[in-house]
Every structure is written in C-alpha cells, then in structure tokens.
Design an enzyme around this catalytic site. Structure first.
Site, mmCIF file in Angstrom:
data_model
loop_
_atom_site.group_PDB
_atom_site.id
_atom_site.type_symbol
_atom_site.label_atom_id
_atom_site.label_comp_id
_atom_site.label_asym_id
_atom_site.label_seq_id
_atom_site.Cartn_x
_atom_site.Cartn_y
_atom_site.Cartn_z
ATOM 1 N N ASP A 130 -4.331 13.900 -13.053
ATOM 2 C CA ASP A 130 -5.398 14.964 -13.004
ATOM 3 C C ASP A 130 -6.530 14.206 -12.549
ATOM 4 O O ASP A 130 -7.781 14.908 -12.580
ATOM 5 C CB ASP A 130 -5.623 15.145 -14.666
ATOM 6 C CG ASP A 130 -6.022 13.877 -15.499
ATOM 7 O OD1 ASP A 130 -6.429 12.877 -15.084
ATOM 8 O OD2 ASP A 130 -6.236 14.356 -16.747
ATOM 9 N N ARG A 181 -18.691 1.589 -11.390
ATOM 10 C CA ARG A 181 -17.989 0.238 -11.447
ATOM 11 C C ARG A 181 -18.943 -0.360 -10.191
ATOM 12 O O ARG A 181 -19.174 0.310 -8.986
ATOM 13 C CB ARG A 181 -16.635 0.335 -11.080
ATOM 14 C CG ARG A 181 -16.184 -0.997 -10.961
ATOM 15 C CD ARG A 181 -14.554 -0.803 -11.286
ATOM 16 N NE ARG A 181 -13.905 -0.674 -10.310
ATOM 17 C CZ ARG A 181 -12.459 -0.364 -10.315
ATOM 18 N NH1 ARG A 181 -11.752 -0.691 -11.521
ATOM 19 N NH2 ARG A 181 -11.699 0.059 -9.395
ATOM 20 N N ARG A 188 -8.219 -4.641 -1.618
ATOM 21 C CA ARG A 188 -6.853 -5.352 -2.031
ATOM 22 C C ARG A 188 -5.847 -5.829 -1.254
ATOM 23 O O ARG A 188 -5.745 -5.172 -0.081
ATOM 24 C CB ARG A 188 -6.168 -4.212 -3.054
ATOM 25 C CG ARG A 188 -7.561 -3.398 -4.080
ATOM 26 C CD ARG A 188 -7.037 -1.913 -3.860
ATOM 27 N NE ARG A 188 -7.871 -1.083 -4.413
ATOM 28 C CZ ARG A 188 -8.138 -0.883 -5.879
ATOM 29 N NH1 ARG A 188 -7.128 -1.325 -6.639
ATOM 30 N NH2 ARG A 188 -9.105 0.054 -6.318
ATOM 31 N N ASP A 259 -1.752 -3.859 -5.505
ATOM 32 C CA ASP A 259 -2.893 -3.114 -5.402
ATOM 33 C C ASP A 259 -4.189 -3.615 -6.537
ATOM 34 O O ASP A 259 -5.244 -3.012 -6.304
ATOM 35 C CB ASP A 259 -2.495 -1.697 -5.646
ATOM 36 C CG ASP A 259 -1.977 -1.165 -6.829
ATOM 37 O OD1 ASP A 259 -0.917 -2.066 -6.975
ATOM 38 O OD2 ASP A 259 -2.744 -0.459 -7.665
ATOM 39 N N ASN A 260 -3.719 -4.462 -7.531
ATOM 40 C CA ASN A 260 -4.839 -4.839 -8.240
ATOM 41 C C ASN A 260 -4.895 -6.279 -8.012
ATOM 42 O O ASN A 260 -5.688 -7.107 -8.946
ATOM 43 C CB ASN A 260 -4.095 -4.571 -9.768
ATOM 44 C CG ASN A 260 -4.118 -3.222 -10.118
ATOM 45 O OD1 ASN A 260 -4.988 -2.334 -9.610
ATOM 46 N ND2 ASN A 260 -3.437 -2.936 -11.178
HETATM 47 P P1 AMP Z 1 -4.542 1.818 -12.126
HETATM 48 O O1 AMP Z 1 -3.433 1.668 -12.975
HETATM 49 O O2 AMP Z 1 -5.899 2.384 -12.333
HETATM 50 O O3 AMP Z 1 -4.539 0.587 -10.987
HETATM 51 O O4 AMP Z 1 -3.884 2.889 -10.815
HETATM 52 C C1 AMP Z 1 -2.750 2.940 -10.239
HETATM 53 C C2 AMP Z 1 -2.848 4.206 -9.451
HETATM 54 O O5 AMP Z 1 -2.512 5.223 -10.043
HETATM 55 C C3 AMP Z 1 -3.922 4.405 -8.638
HETATM 56 O O6 AMP Z 1 -3.424 4.731 -7.201
HETATM 57 C C4 AMP Z 1 -4.564 5.147 -9.341
HETATM 58 O O7 AMP Z 1 -5.498 6.040 -8.438
HETATM 59 C C5 AMP Z 1 -3.389 6.361 -10.003
HETATM 60 N N1 AMP Z 1 -4.165 6.801 -11.158
HETATM 61 C C6 AMP Z 1 -4.216 6.288 -12.444
HETATM 62 N N2 AMP Z 1 -4.549 7.260 -13.282
HETATM 63 C C7 AMP Z 1 -4.701 8.540 -12.586
HETATM 64 C C8 AMP Z 1 -5.043 9.707 -12.985
HETATM 65 N N3 AMP Z 1 -5.613 10.018 -14.239
HETATM 66 N N4 AMP Z 1 -5.011 10.892 -11.817
HETATM 67 C C9 AMP Z 1 -4.637 10.556 -10.574
HETATM 68 N N5 AMP Z 1 -4.330 9.259 -10.385
HETATM 69 C C10 AMP Z 1 -4.299 7.993 -11.285
HETATM 70 MG MG MG Z 2 -5.424 -0.226 -9.705
#
Ligand code: AMP
Ligand code: MG
Length: 493
Positions: A130, A181, A188, A259-260
C-alpha cells in the site's frame, strides 16, 4: 506563525543530482495526498545541524516541505530503483515501494545528505503493497536510529515522524505515519545489482553509478589507478567496522538483505531490528527469519556474503584483464573474516578500556576468554560491560553477581587488571542506556494505543545521551523482566 508569515520563508535548497545524473535508476514521483497531516515528533537538533530552522519546520509550510508538497523549484522527487537478495533469493526489482528521495541537502559543512520519505504512498515499485507506513514502526525507526547515532554507530537519521491522518490496514487497522529520513545517501549494494541488470556489456550505468558513489562518499579515490576496486575495498572496510560496532553493542539488524547494505557504511532500514536481551549468538527476533540467517552471530558472515554480491557487480571494472579482476576480488574476500575479527577486537578492546591493543597477543587471549565467558554466561551484554566499566568505583561484587562461574570471571579480571585498563574510556564508551525491547514496546504501545508520547520522549531522552547515568532513571538500565517472554519483530510494517 501564520501561513502567510510562513510563506516569506526561503525554502531550503534541494539539489537533484541523483535524479538528474542517474535517470535510469529512478522514476520521478510525488507523495500521495494526506488527509490530516500532523507532526508527531520533530528532531530539532538535526534540523539545526542541517541548517534548517526547526521552528519553520513546525509550521504548516515547513511540514508541507517535509511531506514533499512544498518543494523548492527544481527539486525532483524520485522513487529509487534497486534489486536485492532477500534471505538469499534474488529479487530483480525492489525499489522504493513506499519511499521517495525528495532531493539532496547541502549541510553547513558542505556535506551532502539525502532527504527521504518513508511511507509516502504507492509508487511504481510497490508490488501490491500500500506504500504506507504505520505510526508504531515509524516511531520505532526514529527511536532506534537516533539511539544508534548517539551510540556512535554510523546510521541514517530521523528528522521527523508525521501522522498522515489516514487509517491503514495491517494485522489490524492502525494510524498511518511517515518518517522523514536523512542519510549520507541511499545507495545500496542492491542499487549496483539493479544497475548491472539494466546494463549491457558496456556497463555504462554501473560505471556512472560507481562514479557517483565515489564522488559522493570517496572523492579521494577518484584519481587512483583502480578507482572501482578501491571503492569496493573502502565500502568493505566501512561495513566491517559498522558490523563490528553492532556486535559490540548487541545490535541485531534483522534483515541484512543486499538492498539494506549501504555504500555509505551507514545502518539503514530499522524494520525488525532489536538489541539482544541476553548474550546468545543464535538470537533472532525477526518473525520471518525462520532459518536464523540474520541471527546475531551470523551478521559478520552475511556481511561477507553481501560484499561478495557487491564485488560481482563491479568485477569487470576492477581490471581490464578478467583473471586479474577476479584475483583482486578473491584476495580481498579471503581477508574478510580476519578483517572482521580485527575490527571486533578493536571494538572490544575499547569496551574493556584497553584501546589500540587489540592485536597484541595478551589482548587476543583476553578477548577470546571474554568471548567464552559471554557465550557461557549469556549475560545482558550492555549491563555486563557497563558494570565492568563501573567496577573501579563500585568494586567487583556487582559484576560477579551477574555470572554463575565466579572463579572463572575472577581469573579473567586478574589478567585484565594487569594490563592497566582505562576506566574513563570504558565509562565513555559503554552505554548505560540502549533501547531495550521491553521499554521500546512500552513506549510504542502508549503512543499508538493511547496517543501518549510521554514514554516515547522519556526513553528517547536517555537513549540519545546513553553514556551518562541519570538519577531516577534506574528502570531504564534494567534488563527485560522475566515475564517479558520471547520477543518477535516484524518486517514490511
Ligand atoms: P524494507 O523491509 O523496508 O527494507 O522493504 C523491502 C522492500 O519492500 C522495499 O522494496 C520496500 O519499498 C518494499 N515495501 C515495504 N513495505 C511496503 C509497503 N507498505 N508498500 C509497498 N512496498 C513496501
Ligand atoms: Mg530496505
């Protein structure tokens, strides 16, 4: 200040270097509309450090700037593209699914920072998500990233949490919020993986991205003979130091996907992270990390794996001769474990008041013996190291009370004292306060369920000044109570 008075304020300048120079790696995009935005937390000190007037950020005009709704002319907000190995499996197209790079700010010292939104609405990278953020997780990232900064850990920073006024659907319906942020950059390992995917044999995009990273983070490498290999080496070394510092503090990132893993060497994306309650290398908090890939004790190994993925993206740029390029990369990777161990010893030798002696044989033995004690006693790491630091003043009884095998610890203390540890260094580098899980949960429940931010601010205050013990705050240095139980954290919140 009224809106009309606010409108005479000069908007902070936002450059669009990334958007302009690497158009292949991002999509110009806007934040969604927010029904009733309201600032929940504002980091006034950080705003000042960036040369932005915090009072103005508190006005409607300032808040709209943060929301990407009132940007200076020429700003180009974008959703950044990146790939990533998630739990070892490759996802070619991740990217900012709920985030935007608003632009770059030049701080008073001419340092460049990304201004970035998390929770700003769906983007072409959302993959069915979302695009939004929930208040609890955004406050959590604010709290933990600011604590990490205060603990001397390279990290992205939190400038604000803004409630959106929208209710969003998670395991239940909750308040939506976004995090503003600030980071040295959002490049990355996954950005390089994405560039390589888009590239043909000429590697134009990858090379452009590497040049961008060198200019931004390591301009001193620009004129070296092998700048791309040097970039890889520099990032490897910074990441090794970063993870060694996490380990010393008992920090578990929880989702060390490629990616992190940043090119800046900063900690990024505080989703399922947590500090370890009791020392145990197998500790995992993330509910989706069933195999323990990102367990505390595995972090240095996973870092090596992520760095190998980084090397693969740059390999053809290391040297014109393919064999030579591979040799360079392999030689570097072979040294990873040893380099990590040296970085860990540097951290731990400071923790026990004997900095810069990490490589001497007596110290190596002492640190190895300490590690055995930690493994077998499983103390609260923060409490153990701080009690050791305070033992010159308090005597050794409080420390001995933390372990079962007191004779073994007494023997260790004897050897340690012979080396003449510096108490002041220990007290200045071993925190009294970290964001302990039970305290974080308590603060977030009060904020999200009762709209009460007082516990959040009380915890924020101690963890952002973590080395100084304060009267009346004893509760904040206690380990989790026995009835706190097993702690679980969640991703993609
Ligand atoms: P993260 O866990 O924040 O590092 O996110 C991993 C991936 O999932 C990234 O590509 C984020 O943009 C995507 N992502 C995480 N939460 C959402 C969300 N609520 N809606 C769309 N993409 C998400
Ligand atoms: Mg991430």
């Amino acid at each position: 200040m009224s809106a009309s008075e606010g409108s005479i304020h000069n908007l902070p300048t936002l450059s669009n270097h990334f958007a302009r120079e690497l158009p292949e790696l991002s999509i110009p995009w806007q934040s969604e509309d927010f029904p009733a935005p309201e600032i929940a937390v504002l980091n006034e000190d950080l705003a000042r450090d960036l040369g932005i007037d915090p009072e103005w950020l508190g006005t409607e005009e300032g808040m709209n700037f943060l929301l990407g709704k009132n940007l200076p002319e020429g700003a180009t907000p974008v959703a950044q593209g990146y790939s990533g190995h998630q739990f070892g499996g490759f996802s070619p197209r991740l990217g900012d699914g709920r985030a935007l790079l608003l632009g770059e700010i030049t701080g008073p010292e001419d340092d460049i920072f990304d201004l970035h939104l998390k929770g700003s609405g769906p983007t072409p990278f959302s993959r069915g998500g979302d695009g939004r953020g929930a208040l609890g997780p955004m406050l959590r990232e604010y709290l933990i990233s600011e604590a990490m900064h205060a603990l001397g850990v390279p990290t992205t920073r939190a400038l604000a949490v803004i409630r959106t006024g929208r209710r969003i659907s998670r395991t239940r319906v909750v308040d939506g919020a976004l995090l503003v942020r600030v980071a040295a950059s959002h490049l990355r390992v996954g950005s390089f993986q994405y560039a390589r995917l888009l590239d043909d044999d000429h590697l134009e995009i990858t090379k452009k991205l590497a040049d961008f990273a060198i200019r931004r983070h390591h301009p001193e490498l620009m004129d070296t003979e092998k700048p791309y290999f040097e970039l890889f080496r520099a990032v490897s070394r910074e990441q090794v130091c970063l993870v060694a510092r996490w380990m010393r503090l008992g920090f578990i990132h929880g989702v060390m996907n490629t990616d992190n893993t940043t090119i800046s060497g900063e900690t990024i994306d505080y989703g399922p992270c947590a500090f370890m309650d009791f020392y145990n290398p197998g500790t995992v908090f993330s509910s989706i990390d069933q195999q323990g890939r990102y367990a505390y004790g595995n972090q240095p190994v996973v870092l090596g794996w992520n760095l190998a993925r980084f090397a693969e993206t740059l390999l053809p740029l290391f040297d014109r001769e393919a064999d030579q390029a591979l040799t360079l990369a392999q030689d570097e990777m072979v040294g990873h474990n040893q380099r990590y161990r040296a970085a860990w010893r540097a951290e731990m030798s400071e923790a026990i008041g004997l900095p810069e002696r990490g490589e001497q044989s007596a110290m190596v033995e002492l640190l190895d013996a300490l590690e055995v004690i930690l493994h077998e006693e499983q103390p609260d790491l923060t409490g153990f190291l701080r009690t050791l630091a305070d033992s010159a003043e308090d005597g050794y009884s409080p420390l001995l009370a933390l372990v079962k095998d007191q004779n073994r610890l007494r023997e260790w203390l004897g050897l340690w004292r012979e080396l003449g540890p510096d108490t002041q260094i220990m007290q200045e580098s071993n925190p009294v306060y970290i964001p302990r899980n039970h305290l974080v949960e308590e603060a977030l429940v009060a904020a999200t369920d009762n709209g009460d931010l007082k516990p959040f601010h009380e915890l924020l205050e101690v963890v952002t000044d973590p080395f100084l013990r304060r009267q009346g705050k004893e509760r904040f240095e206690q380990p989790a109570p026995p009835d706190f139980g097993d702690y679980a954290t969640f991703c993609g919140t």
